[in-house]
Enzyme design. Structure first.
Site, PDB file in Angstrom:
ATOM      1  N   ASP A 104       0.849  -1.199   0.000  1.00  0.00           N
ATOM      2  CA  ASP A 104       0.000   0.000   0.000  1.00  0.00           C
ATOM      3  C   ASP A 104       0.881   1.244   0.000  1.00  0.00           C
ATOM      4  O   ASP A 104       2.008   1.219   0.501  1.00  0.00           O
ATOM      5  CB  ASP A 104      -0.905   0.000   1.247  1.00  0.00           C
ATOM      6  CG  ASP A 104      -2.170   0.810   1.048  1.00  0.00           C
ATOM      7  OD1 ASP A 104      -3.255   0.204   0.947  1.00  0.00           O
ATOM      8  OD2 ASP A 104      -2.074   2.067   0.993  1.00  0.00           O
TER       9      ASP A 104
ATOM     10  N   TYR B  35     -13.365   8.898 -12.731  1.00  0.00           N
ATOM     11  CA  TYR B  35     -13.517   7.577 -12.108  1.00  0.00           C
ATOM     12  C   TYR B  35     -14.271   6.628 -13.043  1.00  0.00           C
ATOM     13  O   TYR B  35     -13.868   5.481 -13.238  1.00  0.00           O
ATOM     14  CB  TYR B  35     -14.255   7.759 -10.782  1.00  0.00           C
ATOM     15  CG  TYR B  35     -14.313   6.522  -9.913  1.00  0.00           C
ATOM     16  CD1 TYR B  35     -13.188   6.086  -9.218  1.00  0.00           C
ATOM     17  CD2 TYR B  35     -15.508   5.807  -9.768  1.00  0.00           C
ATOM     18  CE1 TYR B  35     -13.249   4.963  -8.403  1.00  0.00           C
ATOM     19  CE2 TYR B  35     -15.575   4.692  -8.954  1.00  0.00           C
ATOM     20  CZ  TYR B  35     -14.445   4.268  -8.268  1.00  0.00           C
ATOM     21  OH  TYR B  35     -14.505   3.154  -7.459  1.00  0.00           O
TER      22      TYR B  35
ATOM     23  N   SER C  54     -15.611  -1.256 -10.893  1.00  0.00           N
ATOM     24  CA  SER C  54     -16.707  -0.557 -10.209  1.00  0.00           C
ATOM     25  C   SER C  54     -17.978  -0.621 -11.042  1.00  0.00           C
ATOM     26  O   SER C  54     -17.920  -0.732 -12.277  1.00  0.00           O
ATOM     27  CB  SER C  54     -16.335   0.920 -10.007  1.00  0.00           C
ATOM     28  OG  SER C  54     -17.444   1.662  -9.545  1.00  0.00           O
TER      29      SER C  54
ATOM     30  N   LYS D 150     -12.612   3.294 -14.634  1.00  0.00           N
ATOM     31  CA  LYS D 150     -13.124   1.954 -14.307  1.00  0.00           C
ATOM     32  C   LYS D 150     -13.646   1.236 -15.549  1.00  0.00           C
ATOM     33  O   LYS D 150     -13.531   0.016 -15.660  1.00  0.00           O
ATOM     34  CB  LYS D 150     -14.196   2.044 -13.217  1.00  0.00           C
ATOM     35  CG  LYS D 150     -13.657   2.505 -11.861  1.00  0.00           C
ATOM     36  CD  LYS D 150     -12.628   1.549 -11.267  1.00  0.00           C
ATOM     37  CE  LYS D 150     -12.221   1.937  -9.844  1.00  0.00           C
ATOM     38  NZ  LYS D 150     -11.277   1.000  -9.230  1.00  0.00           N
TER      39      LYS D 150
ATOM     40  N   ASP E 212       3.582   2.448  -4.532  1.00  0.00           N
ATOM     41  CA  ASP E 212       2.715   3.457  -5.127  1.00  0.00           C
ATOM     42  C   ASP E 212       2.466   3.006  -6.560  1.00  0.00           C
ATOM     43  O   ASP E 212       3.418   2.934  -7.358  1.00  0.00           O
ATOM     44  CB  ASP E 212       3.398   4.833  -5.097  1.00  0.00           C
ATOM     45  CG  ASP E 212       2.496   5.933  -5.659  1.00  0.00           C
ATOM     46  OD1 ASP E 212       1.545   5.617  -6.400  1.00  0.00           O
ATOM     47  OD2 ASP E 212       2.755   7.104  -5.356  1.00  0.00           O
TER      48      ASP E 212
HETATM   49  N1  LIG Z   1     -16.049   1.564  -1.658  1.00  0.00           N
HETATM   50  C1  LIG Z   1     -16.801   1.511  -2.759  1.00  0.00           C
HETATM   51  O1  LIG Z   1     -18.008   1.817  -2.748  1.00  0.00           O
HETATM   52  C2  LIG Z   1     -16.213   1.041  -4.054  1.00  0.00           C
HETATM   53  C3  LIG Z   1     -17.093   0.760  -5.106  1.00  0.00           C
HETATM   54  C4  LIG Z   1     -16.578   0.315  -6.308  1.00  0.00           C
HETATM   55  C5  LIG Z   1     -15.222   0.165  -6.469  1.00  0.00           C
HETATM   56  N2  LIG Z   1     -14.383   0.444  -5.429  1.00  0.00           N
HETATM   57  C6  LIG Z   1     -12.956   0.277  -5.663  1.00  0.00           C
HETATM   58  O2  LIG Z   1     -12.440  -0.623  -4.715  1.00  0.00           O
HETATM   59  C7  LIG Z   1     -11.058  -0.323  -4.497  1.00  0.00           C
HETATM   60  C8  LIG Z   1     -10.813  -0.224  -2.988  1.00  0.00           C
HETATM   61  O3  LIG Z   1     -11.587   0.874  -2.497  1.00  0.00           O
HETATM   62  P1  LIG Z   1     -11.980   1.042  -0.978  1.00  0.00           P
HETATM   63  O4  LIG Z   1     -13.377   1.525  -0.970  1.00  0.00           O
HETATM   64  O5  LIG Z   1     -11.607  -0.155  -0.195  1.00  0.00           O
HETATM   65  O6  LIG Z   1     -11.051   2.302  -0.615  1.00  0.00           O
HETATM   66  P2  LIG Z   1     -10.040   2.586   0.580  1.00  0.00           P
HETATM   67  O7  LIG Z   1      -9.691   4.025   0.435  1.00  0.00           O
HETATM   68  O8  LIG Z   1     -10.588   2.100   1.866  1.00  0.00           O
HETATM   69  O9  LIG Z   1      -8.782   1.696   0.186  1.00  0.00           O
HETATM   70  C9  LIG Z   1      -7.966   2.007  -0.919  1.00  0.00           C
HETATM   71  C10 LIG Z   1      -6.532   1.659  -0.568  1.00  0.00           C
HETATM   72  O10 LIG Z   1      -5.739   1.921  -1.736  1.00  0.00           O
HETATM   73  C11 LIG Z   1      -4.559   2.582  -1.317  1.00  0.00           C
HETATM   74  N3  LIG Z   1      -4.042   3.385  -2.425  1.00  0.00           N
HETATM   75  C12 LIG Z   1      -4.602   4.496  -2.974  1.00  0.00           C
HETATM   76  N4  LIG Z   1      -3.810   4.985  -3.925  1.00  0.00           N
HETATM   77  C13 LIG Z   1      -2.727   4.163  -3.993  1.00  0.00           C
HETATM   78  C14 LIG Z   1      -1.553   4.162  -4.780  1.00  0.00           C
HETATM   79  N5  LIG Z   1      -1.301   5.132  -5.681  1.00  0.00           N
HETATM   80  N6  LIG Z   1      -0.670   3.150  -4.628  1.00  0.00           N
HETATM   81  C15 LIG Z   1      -0.895   2.198  -3.698  1.00  0.00           C
HETATM   82  N7  LIG Z   1      -1.967   2.168  -2.891  1.00  0.00           N
HETATM   83  C16 LIG Z   1      -2.875   3.144  -3.038  1.00  0.00           C
HETATM   84  C17 LIG Z   1      -4.988   3.451  -0.149  1.00  0.00           C
HETATM   85  O11 LIG Z   1      -3.881   3.841   0.671  1.00  0.00           O
HETATM   86  C18 LIG Z   1      -5.963   2.535   0.568  1.00  0.00           C
HETATM   87  O12 LIG Z   1      -5.316   1.717   1.525  1.00  0.00           O
HETATM   88  C19 LIG Z   1     -10.765   0.972  -5.265  1.00  0.00           C
HETATM   89  O13 LIG Z   1     -10.190   0.646  -6.517  1.00  0.00           O
HETATM   90  C20 LIG Z   1     -12.150   1.556  -5.483  1.00  0.00           C
HETATM   91  O14 LIG Z   1     -12.197   2.360  -6.636  1.00  0.00           O
HETATM   92  C21 LIG Z   1     -14.843   0.887  -4.222  1.00  0.00           C
END
Ligand SMILES: NC(=O)c1ccc[n+]([C@@H]2O[C@H](COP(=O)([O-])OP(=O)(O)OC[C@H]3O[C@@H](n4cnc5c(N)ncnc54)[C@H](O)[C@@H]3O)[C@@H](O)[C@H]2O)c1
Length: 258
Positions: free
Chosen positions: A37, A146, A133, A150, A60
């Site tokens: 992460d 976004y 997503s 996606k 990253d």
């Molecule tokens: N939560 C939702 O409703 C939802 C819906 C559809 C898709 N998603 C997708 O699911 C995935 C996880 O989302 P989440 O809701 O658990 O979010 P979250 O913010 O809880 O977790 C995302 C993680 O990704 C890490 N991250 C962000 N940018 C980064 C980078 N450049 N390099 C390495 N790590 C990085 C962050 O530090 C964090 O730990 C994402 O791709 C998000 O787009 C989420």
């Protein structure tokens, strides 16, 4: 697949939300997990919770060298899950190009870089899972970057499945709807957003990280050994209806009260 019973798994973006739930679920399936992460402290704290068999790694996804170092350090692996992602909100006509680029850089370019380097190290029988997503197929006002990222990620998943299939590697995606995580906490705090989402589902609730993690485990299991190039909708039936008007609810909140 690794011949020993222990599968090696890397969860990129595993320090929070869906990634953390996926790391826990895969660890409880007997995998040896690396949580990678951008939030290095968060990754270390999560690994301390998981136990000494597991490791943390700073990465990253927008920096190819750091992603290459991650997968070189892990070596041959069986499972890679890419959860890194974020969104911003703004109308296209108002949005600075760098804000658009920032989301594309993490959600699409970053996914390409993870796919490239994970794909070089995954063993035959291995599984790569992207977190796409609902917005890859359902547009939302104010979420151009976004949604575009996606949609691109869903297609990247299909191309990667074609390219890696002959090496016995499967590539699939999960496309969640609204899931309660730190990423959605701000949107969820806007009155009407969650209600609007839930009102447009067949099952009448928002998602949990565990809902998504169980699909990730499924996509990495032998039970799906003939599934590749699939983008699995996981949203309570929201793809059958319409996306909530997030921007509309935000604007309502900002209106001066009379
Ligand atoms: N939560 C939702 O409703 C939802 C819906 C559809 C898709 N998603 C997708 O699911 C995935 C996880 O989302 P989440 O809701 O658990 O979010 P979250 O913010 O809880 O977790 C995302 C993680 O990704 C890490 N991250 C962000 N940018 C980064 C980078 N450049 N390099 C390495 N790590 C990085 C962050 O530090 C964090 O730990 C994402 O791709 C998000 O787009 C989420």
């Amino acid at each position: 697949m690794n011949n020993s019973s222990e599968r090696i798994a890397v969860i990129v973006g595993g320090a929070s939300g869906i990634g953390w739930a996926s790391a826990q679920a895969l660890a409880s399936e007997g995998c040896r997990v690396t949580i990678a992460d951008r939030n290095a402290d968060g990754a270390r704290e999560r690994v301390a919770e998981l136990g000494p068999a597991h490791t943390a790694h700073a990465v990253d996804v927008t920096d190819e060298d750091s992603v290459a170092r991650l997968f070189d350090a892990v070596g041959p692996l069986d499972i890679a899950v890419n959860c890194a992602g974020f969104s911003n909100v703004g109308l296209i006509t108002d949005m600075p190009a760098e804000d658009f680029r920032a989301v594309i850089d993490v959600c699409l370019n970053g996914a390409f870089i993870v796919t490239k380097h994970a794909g070089r190290h995954l063993r035959r029988g291995g599984s790569l899972v992207q977190i796409s997503s609902l917005n890859g197929r359902q547009p939302a006002v104010g979420m151009s970057a976004y949604c575009a990222a996606k949609a691109g990620l869903s297609m990247l998943t299909q191309v990667a499945a074609l390219e890696m299939g002959p090496r016995g590697i499967r590539v699939n995606a999960v496309a969640p709807g609204f899931v309660h995580t730190p990423l959605t906490a701000a949107a969820a705090s806007v009155p009407g957003v969650v209600e609007d989402y839930v009102g447009n589902t067949a099952l009448g609730r928002a998602g949990t990280p565990e809902d998504i993690a169980s699909a990730v485990v499924y996509l990495c299991s032998p039970g799906t050994s003939w599934m590749t190039g699939e983008v699995l909708d996981l949203n309570g039936g929201a793809h059958l209806l319409r996306y909530p008007d997030v921007m509309g609810h935000v604007m309502k909140l900002m209106e001066p009260s009379s």
